[in-house]
Enzyme design. Structure first.
Site, PDB file in Angstrom:
ATOM      1  N   ARG A 108       0.822  -1.208   0.000  1.00 44.59           N
ATOM      2  CA  ARG A 108       0.000   0.000   0.000  1.00 44.59           C
ATOM      3  C   ARG A 108       0.860   1.263   0.000  1.00 44.59           C
ATOM      4  O   ARG A 108       0.487   2.290   0.566  1.00 44.59           O
ATOM      5  CB  ARG A 108      -0.958   0.014   1.161  1.00 44.59           C
ATOM      6  CG  ARG A 108      -0.280  -0.088   2.502  1.00 44.59           C
ATOM      7  CD  ARG A 108      -1.228   0.387   3.536  1.00 44.59           C
ATOM      8  NE  ARG A 108      -0.787  -0.057   4.832  1.00 44.59           N
ATOM      9  CZ  ARG A 108      -1.487   0.131   5.918  1.00 44.59           C
ATOM     10  NH1 ARG A 108      -2.653   0.740   5.843  1.00 44.59           N
ATOM     11  NH2 ARG A 108      -1.047  -0.269   7.074  1.00 44.59           N
ATOM     12  N   ASP A 140      -6.312  -4.249   0.668  1.00 40.51           N
ATOM     13  CA  ASP A 140      -6.877  -3.270  -0.268  1.00 40.51           C
ATOM     14  C   ASP A 140      -5.937  -2.138  -0.690  1.00 40.51           C
ATOM     15  O   ASP A 140      -6.288  -1.311  -1.511  1.00 40.51           O
ATOM     16  CB  ASP A 140      -8.162  -2.673   0.336  1.00 40.51           C
ATOM     17  CG  ASP A 140      -7.926  -2.051   1.709  1.00 40.51           C
ATOM     18  OD1 ASP A 140      -6.753  -1.868   2.087  1.00 40.51           O
ATOM     19  OD2 ASP A 140      -8.921  -1.763   2.410  1.00 40.51           O
ATOM     20  N   ASP A 275      11.250  -6.473   7.137  1.00 37.86           N
ATOM     21  CA  ASP A 275      10.749  -5.596   6.066  1.00 37.86           C
ATOM     22  C   ASP A 275      10.465  -4.191   6.601  1.00 37.86           C
ATOM     23  O   ASP A 275      10.168  -3.287   5.823  1.00 37.86           O
ATOM     24  CB  ASP A 275       9.477  -6.179   5.426  1.00 37.86           C
ATOM     25  CG  ASP A 275       8.392  -6.470   6.447  1.00 37.86           C
ATOM     26  OD1 ASP A 275       8.672  -7.190   7.423  1.00 37.86           O
ATOM     27  OD2 ASP A 275       7.270  -5.970   6.286  1.00 37.86           O
TER      28      ASP A 275
HETATM   29  P1  AMP Z   1       3.576  -3.909   7.865  1.00 35.43           P
HETATM   30  O1  AMP Z   1       4.119  -4.964   8.775  1.00 35.43           O
HETATM   31  O2  AMP Z   1       2.379  -3.200   8.354  1.00 35.43           O
HETATM   32  O3  AMP Z   1       4.656  -2.941   7.480  1.00 35.43           O
HETATM   33  O4  AMP Z   1       3.087  -4.620   6.507  1.00 35.43           O
HETATM   34  C1  AMP Z   1       3.499  -5.882   6.080  1.00 35.43           C
HETATM   35  C2  AMP Z   1       3.125  -6.089   4.632  1.00 35.43           C
HETATM   36  O5  AMP Z   1       1.715  -5.989   4.435  1.00 35.43           O
HETATM   37  C3  AMP Z   1       3.742  -5.101   3.662  1.00 35.43           C
HETATM   38  O6  AMP Z   1       4.028  -5.787   2.476  1.00 35.43           O
HETATM   39  C4  AMP Z   1       2.620  -4.108   3.448  1.00 35.43           C
HETATM   40  O7  AMP Z   1       2.746  -3.442   2.228  1.00 35.43           O
HETATM   41  C5  AMP Z   1       1.402  -5.006   3.470  1.00 35.43           C
HETATM   42  N1  AMP Z   1       0.168  -4.306   3.861  1.00 35.43           N
HETATM   43  C6  AMP Z   1      -0.157  -3.810   5.080  1.00 35.43           C
HETATM   44  N2  AMP Z   1      -1.385  -3.241   5.041  1.00 35.43           N
HETATM   45  C7  AMP Z   1      -1.834  -3.346   3.780  1.00 35.43           C
HETATM   46  C8  AMP Z   1      -3.026  -2.939   3.105  1.00 35.43           C
HETATM   47  N3  AMP Z   1      -4.019  -2.309   3.724  1.00 35.43           N
HETATM   48  N4  AMP Z   1      -3.123  -3.222   1.788  1.00 35.43           N
HETATM   49  C9  AMP Z   1      -2.146  -3.868   1.140  1.00 35.43           C
HETATM   50  N5  AMP Z   1      -1.019  -4.284   1.715  1.00 35.43           N
HETATM   51  C10 AMP Z   1      -0.856  -4.029   3.018  1.00 35.43           C
HETATM   52 MG    MG Z   2       6.001  -2.522   6.489  1.00 35.32          MG
END
Ligand code: AMP
Ligand code: MG
Length: 534
Positions: A108, A140, A275
């Site tokens: 996103r 989304d 990540d």
């Molecule tokens: P995070 O741990 O929140 O940094 O996210 C982990 C993974 O999930 C990353 O690849 C983000 O891009 C993906 N991600 C988190 N929220 C969303 C969302 N609402 N829509 C699409 N991808 C998401």
């Molecule tokens: Mg992330």
């Protein structure tokens, strides 16, 4: 020198110099042999500006008037693009909560390109919440106002606290509704959608290197490492094996420095997956983060992490090292020798230990660090802070107010001695005689130690107040800003943005924001616990 939006100059190195996914369509997939996929932001119903950071506008050379224009709002909510922008989502993988998760990528986040300012610096602009990309998996690609307010305010607060961080240029409402199940309990509801424009020299993460390494794609791995060194670490010279080692060592050092800052201000990231680790040692991806209020080393703000508490406050230094081990494993094929990588991992531990003690000494106003005896003074203090709910931020500010050179302190009783610190305690009634006595005994040792220093009282106070913030973005403060913003009142967002521009200064009109967390916020969602849902 500043310009309007149309005058911004772009030089999109990541886009132009690294291999692209040849597939132009925007559907979810595994992407091999490429560092990114092209992806366009999704248009939104009725974009509205909530706030912008004037410092970040200045950083990219944008004049402030442009930030108030309709074009700015449309641009940074993903509704229009500028000539020179090239939009893409990065491909990366990562370890989530200790387990290899394979391909993740910008699900996103959509990068708009790299602005070059008048000093020749490259600043990547990235929209978070601007719609799906090939990496969105089952989600989304959107973000809600609640989490966007938190990311916007915290990025800027961290910068002004002197903590390495990605920045936030703007916060916009999209005018669309987004469905979220905040506590994953089946009570999904509609929330206002929002977009944050993040800004950083680059958004490359440990996971960018891990993914090609996990697939045995050493050629792509090398290309990305060489590119990163040339663009973000140019002082290391032309990439070769010794340069790779110097680079890894520098990443270890930068990561140690970042974590020391987190521990200094009481920041708990909450999701230190690989990540979410920037190769530049910047704090990145503000999700279920939180600020330590009462000093509890075991605290984690993230409800998803409540079981194992992997990302608790006191564990952040070890987790950063674990993440560096994963990065070392990823780049190993370029080096083919374990020993020098291990030496850098040991160097991380040294950097952290030395830096952490120096930082703690500065929090106590000690300039000439005295080794073992100071170590003991510091560890005794941290034990004391755990005895009863003690607000870490307030404690260190109040400690600075004690004039240790005042000769009458030698005769003061325990109660008199700790009186200046009372505001730091959440439950003053819980201060037993034994806690008062231990605290007073420590204060006597501290006072004796301070007297060895050359600095006079005002100098010590000034030093302490330059490393111990008065104002941090307490979890309940962000929640108050969110509550109002959800009713289209952005005044608290603006007020906090302004307040947190000077976190070390006494701001007499703003004393309420320097107080302890109010009682109502103790157990309220968003104030004491957060989920990853955003
Ligand atoms: P995070 O741990 O929140 O940094 O996210 C982990 C993974 O999930 C990353 O690849 C983000 O891009 C993906 N991600 C988190 N929220 C969303 C969302 N609402 N829509 C699409 N991808 C998401
Ligand atoms: Mg992330």
């Amino acid at each position: 020198m500043t310009t309007n939006l149309d005058g911004l100059q772009f030089d999109n190195r990541f886009f132009n110099e690294l291999p692209a996914d040849p597939e132009p369509e925007n559907f979810r997939r595994q992407v091999e042999a490429a560092c990114y996929s092209t992806a366009k932001p999704t248009a939104t119903r009725s974009p509205q500006l909530v706030a912008y950071s004037k410092e970040v506008a200045a950083l990219i050379g944008l004049d402030e008037k442009s930030c108030q224009s309709e074009q700015f709002t449309k641009l940074f909510s993903g509704n229009t693009l500028l000539d020179g922008m090239q939009t893409y989502a990065q491909c990366y993988g990562g370890h989530q909560f200790g387990n290899w998760a394979g391909q993740l990528g910008d699900g996103r986040a959509i990068n708009l390109g790299e602005v070059v300012n008048s000093q020749g610096e490259h600043w990547t602009l990235q929209l978070k919440g601007a719609g799906p990309t090939p990496y969105s998996r089952s989600a989304d690609g959107l973000a809600v106002l609640r989490s966007s307010v938190r990311e916007f305010l915290c990025s800027e607060a961290m910068f002004h606290l002197g903590v390495p961080t990605t920045r936030a240029l703007s916060l916009t409402l999209t005018g669309d509704q987004v469905v979220r199940d905040m506590f994953y309990d089946g009570r999904a509801k509609q929330e206002p959608g929002a977009v944050v424009c993040r800004v950083a020299p680059s958004f490359t993460r440990f996971g960018n290197f891990q993914l090609p390494a996990s697939r045995g794609d050493t050629a792509l791995l090398k290309q990305l490492v060489d590119f990163t060194i040339r663009s973000d670490f140019p002082h290391l010279g032309e990439p070769n094996k010794s340069c790779y080692l110097a680079w890894f060592k520098e990443v270890c050092q930068k990561t140690a420095e970042m974590i020391i800052h987190w521990q200094r201000v009481g920041f708990v990231h909450g999701v230190m997956n690989t990540d979410n680790m920037s190769i530049l040692g910047l704090t990145i991806d503000y999700g279920p983060y939180g600020w330590l209020e009462d000093y509890d080393p075991d605290w984690t703000p993230n409800t998803t992490d409540a079981g194992g508490r992997r990302y608790r406050f006191s564990h952040q230094p070890q987790i950063a090292q674990w993440n560096l081990v994963q990065l070392a494993n990823a780049i190993y094929p370029l080096i083919d020798e374990a020993e020098p990588l291990q030496a850098s991992l040991a160097f991380y531990v040294d950097c952290f230990d030395r830096g952490w003690y120096e930082m703690m000494a500065s929090k106590l106003g000690l300039t000439a660090y005295q080794g073992e005896s100071d170590k003991q003074l510091i560890s005794e203090l941290l034990e004391l802070l755990k005895l009863t709910e003690t607000d870490m931020t307030i404690f260190f500010r109040k400690l600075a107010d004690i004039d240790c050179l005042d000769p009458s302190l030698a005769q003061a009783s325990g109660k008199q001695l700790i009186a200046p610190l009372l505001e730091a305690y959440y439950q003053p009634d819980a201060l037993t005689d034994s806690i008062i006595e231990s605290t007073a005994a420590w204060l006597h040792r501290y006072i004796d130690r301070v007297r060895v220093e050359k600095a006079d009282y005002p100098a010590r106070r000034k030093l302490m107040n330059s490393v111990n913030p008065k104002y941090v973005l307490r979890n309940y403060m962000a929640q108050l800003a969110i509550d109002k913003a959800e009713q289209e009142d952005f005044s608290v967002v603006t007020e906090l943005l302004e307040l947190l521009r000077h976190p070390y200064d006494d701001q007499p009109e703003q004393e309420q924001w320097a107080a302890k967390r109010p009682d109502w916020a103790r157990d309220r969602a968003g104030c004491s616990m957060l989920s990853c849902s955003s």
